[in-house]
Scaffold this active site. Structure first.
Site, PDB file in Angstrom:
ATOM      1  N   ASN A 107      -6.638  -3.847  -0.156  1.00 12.39           N
ATOM      2  CA  ASN A 107      -5.590  -3.888   0.859  1.00 12.39           C
ATOM      3  C   ASN A 107      -4.823  -2.574   0.825  1.00 12.39           C
ATOM      4  O   ASN A 107      -4.846  -1.857  -0.187  1.00 12.39           O
ATOM      5  CB  ASN A 107      -4.636  -5.060   0.578  1.00 12.39           C
ATOM      6  CG  ASN A 107      -3.546  -5.195   1.636  1.00 12.39           C
ATOM      7  OD1 ASN A 107      -3.810  -5.097   2.827  1.00 12.39           O
ATOM      8  ND2 ASN A 107      -2.321  -5.410   1.200  1.00 12.39           N
ATOM      9  N   HIS A 109      -0.890  -1.151   1.536  1.00  9.64           N
ATOM     10  CA  HIS A 109       0.480  -1.642   1.675  1.00  9.64           C
ATOM     11  C   HIS A 109       1.414  -0.457   1.841  1.00  9.64           C
ATOM     12  O   HIS A 109       1.346   0.496   1.056  1.00  9.64           O
ATOM     13  CB  HIS A 109       0.873  -2.463   0.447  1.00  9.64           C
ATOM     14  CG  HIS A 109       2.279  -2.986   0.515  1.00  9.64           C
ATOM     15  ND1 HIS A 109       2.634  -4.042   1.327  1.00  9.64           N
ATOM     16  CD2 HIS A 109       3.416  -2.588  -0.103  1.00  9.64           C
ATOM     17  CE1 HIS A 109       3.933  -4.272   1.193  1.00  9.64           C
ATOM     18  NE2 HIS A 109       4.427  -3.405   0.331  1.00  9.64           N
ATOM     19  N   SER A 136       0.084   2.505  -0.549  1.00 13.55           N
ATOM     20  CA  SER A 136      -0.730   2.213  -1.733  1.00 13.55           C
ATOM     21  C   SER A 136      -1.960   1.405  -1.344  1.00 13.55           C
ATOM     22  O   SER A 136      -1.851   0.402  -0.635  1.00 13.55           O
ATOM     23  CB  SER A 136       0.072   1.387  -2.758  1.00 13.55           C
ATOM     24  OG  SER A 136       1.296   2.009  -3.099  1.00 13.55           O
ATOM     25  N   ASP A 145       0.711  -8.420  -2.997  1.00 14.03           N
ATOM     26  CA  ASP A 145       0.914  -6.979  -3.177  1.00 14.03           C
ATOM     27  C   ASP A 145       1.011  -6.601  -4.651  1.00 14.03           C
ATOM     28  O   ASP A 145       1.632  -5.587  -5.003  1.00 14.03           O
ATOM     29  CB  ASP A 145       2.173  -6.494  -2.432  1.00 14.03           C
ATOM     30  CG  ASP A 145       2.080  -6.755  -0.941  1.00 14.03           C
ATOM     31  OD1 ASP A 145       0.970  -6.667  -0.392  1.00 14.03           O
ATOM     32  OD2 ASP A 145       3.123  -7.057  -0.312  1.00 14.03           O
TER      33      ASP A 145
END
Length: 212
Positions: A107, A109, A136, A145
């Site tokens: 992912n 973020h 990030s 996260d």
């Protein structure tokens, strides 16, 4: 050739960056499918233009989040994904879903994790008077996260910045570093072991890879 499946909810600019990279320097992978929880997401058009499947699933068609995720997993697994990329996917994933793809789902973020997990990161950084913000790329774990960071990019915050100007500056960096991390993974250089990120067999620190 590694199969890359992307999950999106909106416009898909990070998806486009991945697609473009697969046509240039990600020689070992290609985007095979793009899934969205919104049928109107422009990202699905980007997928189809790139020759990938563009598939939408409506959460309202399912009684529970788990039921939605089960069907999403079933359809995703038809593409035998080696790497799953979250590119602006605005749904909280169930624990079962995360565990099913653990170690092969990443992912991006918009903050310098572990700072500012969650929403409204640009607003929070500006209101705190921070001098820098960033983005990030991290492995996805059951902690929101909270998975191990792989790579970050920093940008300055100027006195005259608005949420919009800061967002644009950060997203320019996202389009640069997300394809880079995807390439590391499909080239076999990047992996997650025991909840930690490793690049070229070297354990990455709390802020991920940092070039000297």
């Amino acid at each position: 050739m590694k199969s890359i499946v992307v999950l999106v909810s909106g416009n898909g600019t990070n998806l486009q960056a991945i697609i473009d990279a697969c046509e240039s320097n990600i020689t070992n992978g290609r985007v095979t499918a793009v899934f969205s929880n919104k049928a109107e997401a422009y990202a699905l058009e980007r997928a189809k233009k790139a020759g990938a499947a563009g598939i939408s699933l409506n959460p309202k068609d399912f009684d529970t989040r788990d039921a939605f995720d089960h069907e999403l997993m079933r359809q995703m697994d038809e593409f035998k994904p080696d790497l799953i990329i979250l590119a602006g996917y605005m749904r909280i994933l169930s624990g079962e879903f995360v565990r099913h793809y653990m170690g092969r789902m990443i992912n991006i973020h918009p903050s310098l994790l572990p700072k500012y997990p969650g929403l409204n990161t640009y607003q929070r950084a500006i209101h705190a008077g921070d001098e820098e913000h960033g983005t990030s790329v991290h492995f996805v774990t059951e902690q929101l996260d909270g998975g191990p960071v792989i790579l970050q990019a920093k940008v300055p915050i100027f006195d005259e910045d608005t949420i919009e100007t800061l967002t644009e500056r950060v997203q320019n960096q996202e389009h640069r570093i997300y394809p880079m991390v995807a390439k590391w993974f499909v080239d076999g250089r990047l992996e997650m072991r025991s909840g930690k990120a490793y690049l070229d067999e070297q354990l990455l620190g709390i802020h991920g890879y940092a070039q000297d």
